[in-house]
Write a protein that holds these residues in place. Sequence first.
Motif, PDB file in Angstrom:
ATOM      1  N   MET A   1       7.251   1.799 -21.985  1.00  0.00           N
ATOM      2  CA  MET A   1       8.144   0.846 -21.362  1.00  0.00           C
ATOM      3  C   MET A   1       9.607   1.231 -21.598  1.00  0.00           C
ATOM      4  N   ASP A   2       9.918   1.755 -22.777  1.00  0.00           N
ATOM      5  CA  ASP A   2      11.300   2.125 -23.079  1.00  0.00           C
ATOM      6  C   ASP A   2      11.790   3.263 -22.195  1.00  0.00           C
ATOM      7  N   ILE A   3      10.909   4.197 -21.874  1.00  0.00           N
ATOM      8  CA  ILE A   3      11.298   5.323 -21.036  1.00  0.00           C
ATOM      9  C   ILE A   3      11.624   4.845 -19.629  1.00  0.00           C
ATOM     10  N   GLU A   4      10.855   3.882 -19.128  1.00  0.00           N
ATOM     11  CA  GLU A   4      11.119   3.355 -17.788  1.00  0.00           C
ATOM     12  C   GLU A   4      12.462   2.642 -17.732  1.00  0.00           C
ATOM     13  N   ILE A   5      12.773   1.867 -18.743  1.00  0.00           N
ATOM     14  CA  ILE A   5      14.048   1.143 -18.771  1.00  0.00           C
ATOM     15  C   ILE A   5      15.208   2.128 -18.864  1.00  0.00           C
ATOM     16  N   ALA A   6      15.081   3.143 -19.706  1.00  0.00           N
ATOM     17  CA  ALA A   6      16.134   4.147 -19.826  1.00  0.00           C
ATOM     18  C   ALA A   6      16.309   4.904 -18.521  1.00  0.00           C
ATOM     19  N   GLY A   7      15.217   5.191 -17.838  1.00  0.00           N
ATOM     20  CA  GLY A   7      15.295   5.897 -16.565  1.00  0.00           C
ATOM     21  C   GLY A   7      15.993   5.073 -15.498  1.00  0.00           C
ATOM     22  N   ILE A   8      15.684   3.787 -15.451  1.00  0.00           N
ATOM     23  CA  ILE A   8      16.337   2.903 -14.488  1.00  0.00           C
ATOM     24  C   ILE A   8      17.814   2.757 -14.820  1.00  0.00           C
ATOM     25  N   GLY A   9      18.121   2.624 -16.108  1.00  0.00           N
ATOM     26  CA  GLY A   9      19.525   2.522 -16.522  1.00  0.00           C
ATOM     27  C   GLY A   9      20.309   3.770 -16.166  1.00  0.00           C
ATOM     28  N   GLY A  10      19.695   4.925 -16.358  1.00  0.00           N
ATOM     29  CA  GLY A  10      20.343   6.184 -16.003  1.00  0.00           C
ATOM     30  C   GLY A  10      20.600   6.298 -14.512  1.00  0.00           C
ATOM     31  N   MET A  11      19.639   5.841 -13.724  1.00  0.00           N
ATOM     32  CA  MET A  11      19.814   5.870 -12.264  1.00  0.00           C
ATOM     33  C   MET A  11      20.938   4.938 -11.827  1.00  0.00           C
ATOM     34  N   ILE A  12      21.060   3.795 -12.478  1.00  0.00           N
ATOM     35  CA  ILE A  12      22.136   2.856 -12.148  1.00  0.00           C
ATOM     36  C   ILE A  12      23.491   3.460 -12.501  1.00  0.00           C
ATOM     37  N   VAL A  13      23.607   4.060 -13.682  1.00  0.00           N
ATOM     38  CA  VAL A  13      24.861   4.705 -14.084  1.00  0.00           C
ATOM     39  C   VAL A  13      25.203   5.841 -13.133  1.00  0.00           C
ATOM     40  N   LEU A  14      24.213   6.629 -12.740  1.00  0.00           N
ATOM     41  CA  LEU A  14      24.443   7.720 -11.794  1.00  0.00           C
ATOM     42  C   LEU A  14      24.938   7.190 -10.453  1.00  0.00           C
ATOM     43  N   ALA A  15      24.292   6.149  -9.947  1.00  0.00           N
ATOM     44  CA  ALA A  15      24.703   5.570  -8.664  1.00  0.00           C
ATOM     45  C   ALA A  15      26.124   5.017  -8.734  1.00  0.00           C
ATOM     46  N   LEU A  16      26.460   4.331  -9.820  1.00  0.00           N
ATOM     47  CA  LEU A  16      27.818   3.790  -9.966  1.00  0.00           C
ATOM     48  C   LEU A  16      28.851   4.905 -10.084  1.00  0.00           C
ATOM     49  N   SER A  17      28.502   5.973 -10.794  1.00  0.00           N
ATOM     50  CA  SER A  17      29.424   7.103 -10.928  1.00  0.00           C
ATOM     51  C   SER A  17      29.662   7.786  -9.588  1.00  0.00           C
ATOM     52  N   VAL A  18      28.603   7.986  -8.816  1.00  0.00           N
ATOM     53  CA  VAL A  18      28.747   8.605  -7.492  1.00  0.00           C
ATOM     54  C   VAL A  18      29.600   7.720  -6.592  1.00  0.00           C
TER      55      VAL A  18
END
Length: 64
Positions: A1-18
């Motif tokens: 479960m922790d890996i999924e949350i970290a992956g989603i968080g990373g995708m959100i940070v990436l999208a905001l940065s782009v």
Amino acid sequence: MDIEIAGIGGMIVLALSVWAIISIVGSANSTGSKVLWSLLILILPLLGFVIWLIAGPRSRQVAH
């Protein structure tokens, strides 16, 4: 479960940065300002985005 949350968080940070970098490049600011803001977001993605969101240049409203 922790890996999924970290992956989603990373995708959100990436999208905001782009999104922030696209906004910076499309702005009417000087080239130097665009480069500095872009580097800040690339080097420190989350912190750079928050700093840009708070202190970054705003788009100018044209008075009619």
